[in-house]
Write a protein that holds these residues in place. Sequence first.
Motif, PDB file in Angstrom:
ATOM      1  N   GLN A  19       0.843  -1.187   0.000  1.00 16.45           N
ATOM      2  CA  GLN A  19       0.000   0.000   0.000  1.00 16.45           C
ATOM      3  C   GLN A  19       0.882   1.242   0.000  1.00 16.45           C
ATOM      4  O   GLN A  19       1.781   1.388   0.814  1.00 16.45           O
ATOM      5  CB  GLN A  19      -0.906  -0.006   1.235  1.00 16.45           C
ATOM      6  CG  GLN A  19      -1.944   1.088   1.203  1.00 16.45           C
ATOM      7  CD  GLN A  19      -2.912   0.972   2.367  1.00 16.45           C
ATOM      8  OE1 GLN A  19      -2.747   0.150   3.250  1.00 16.45           O
ATOM      9  NE2 GLN A  19      -3.927   1.810   2.347  1.00 16.45           N
ATOM     10  N   ARG A  21       1.417   5.593  -0.060  1.00 19.02           N
ATOM     11  CA  ARG A  21       0.894   6.676   0.783  1.00 19.02           C
ATOM     12  C   ARG A  21      -0.438   7.217   0.270  1.00 19.02           C
ATOM     13  O   ARG A  21      -1.218   7.753   1.031  1.00 19.02           O
ATOM     14  CB  ARG A  21       1.911   7.812   0.841  1.00 19.02           C
ATOM     15  CG  ARG A  21       3.072   7.471   1.732  1.00 19.02           C
ATOM     16  CD  ARG A  21       3.883   8.679   1.998  1.00 19.02           C
ATOM     17  NE  ARG A  21       5.065   8.682   1.148  1.00 19.02           N
ATOM     18  CZ  ARG A  21       5.948   9.656   1.105  1.00 19.02           C
ATOM     19  NH1 ARG A  21       5.779  10.728   1.834  1.00 19.02           N
ATOM     20  NH2 ARG A  21       6.995   9.577   0.333  1.00 19.02           N
ATOM     21  N   SER A  22      -0.665   7.069  -1.006  1.00 24.80           N
ATOM     22  CA  SER A  22      -1.942   7.536  -1.552  1.00 24.80           C
ATOM     23  C   SER A  22      -3.069   6.541  -1.296  1.00 24.80           C
ATOM     24  O   SER A  22      -4.223   6.830  -1.608  1.00 24.80           O
ATOM     25  CB  SER A  22      -1.798   7.796  -3.051  1.00 24.80           C
ATOM     26  OG  SER A  22      -1.525   6.581  -3.731  1.00 24.80           O
ATOM     27  N   GLY A  23      -2.754   5.371  -0.737  1.00 22.96           N
ATOM     28  CA  GLY A  23      -3.777   4.395  -0.430  1.00 22.96           C
ATOM     29  C   GLY A  23      -3.946   3.343  -1.513  1.00 22.96           C
ATOM     30  O   GLY A  23      -4.653   2.354  -1.309  1.00 22.96           O
ATOM     31  N   GLU A  24      -3.339   3.530  -2.653  1.00 25.18           N
ATOM     32  CA  GLU A  24      -3.440   2.551  -3.734  1.00 25.18           C
ATOM     33  C   GLU A  24      -2.364   1.483  -3.556  1.00 25.18           C
ATOM     34  O   GLU A  24      -1.483   1.608  -2.712  1.00 25.18           O
ATOM     35  CB  GLU A  24      -3.256   3.246  -5.082  1.00 25.18           C
ATOM     36  CG  GLU A  24      -4.299   4.324  -5.357  1.00 25.18           C
ATOM     37  CD  GLU A  24      -3.991   5.089  -6.639  1.00 25.18           C
ATOM     38  OE1 GLU A  24      -2.945   4.811  -7.253  1.00 25.18           O
ATOM     39  OE2 GLU A  24      -4.782   5.960  -7.000  1.00 25.18           O
ATOM     40  N   THR A  25      -2.437   0.448  -4.385  1.00 24.92           N
ATOM     41  CA  THR A  25      -1.409  -0.581  -4.329  1.00 24.92           C
ATOM     42  C   THR A  25      -0.272  -0.221  -5.269  1.00 24.92           C
ATOM     43  O   THR A  25      -0.471   0.430  -6.301  1.00 24.92           O
ATOM     44  CB  THR A  25      -1.979  -1.956  -4.719  1.00 24.92           C
ATOM     45  OG1 THR A  25      -2.553  -1.855  -6.016  1.00 24.92           O
ATOM     46  CG2 THR A  25      -3.015  -2.407  -3.726  1.00 24.92           C
TER      47      THR A  25
END
Length: 120
Positions: A19, A21-25
């Motif tokens: 994950q 920092r932007s929350g995406e993988t």
Amino acid sequence: MSHARNTDPMRASPRCGAQTRSGETCRAPALRGKARCRMHGGAWGSGAPFGNGNARKHGFFTREAVDERKLVRTVLIEAEDFLRKLPAGSEAICSPSESGTRRTLPGTDSAPSRLTNDRK
């Protein structure tokens, strides 16, 4: 593009999946034999060392050191209790000197306070 590239194996490789920092993988390819890319811990030498080296006793919390501190603490508490039980104005502390005119406390060079009623 002027020439054909063979990008199919790279596109087919497994992805990191960490994950970001932007929350995406993470979309970077995972390293061979690893589940993460080089930036998320897949590189050689990354991660915790083998064995539990963080649980080593370094001296302050060893059983002997803890027992020693407990012993010192109990001795200090007992000494404080003993000193509290002593009478405040005992005759053994303020005994008259040979001259009979001036009395001093043992261990000090000063005379006792004039506020006490020591004159007889």
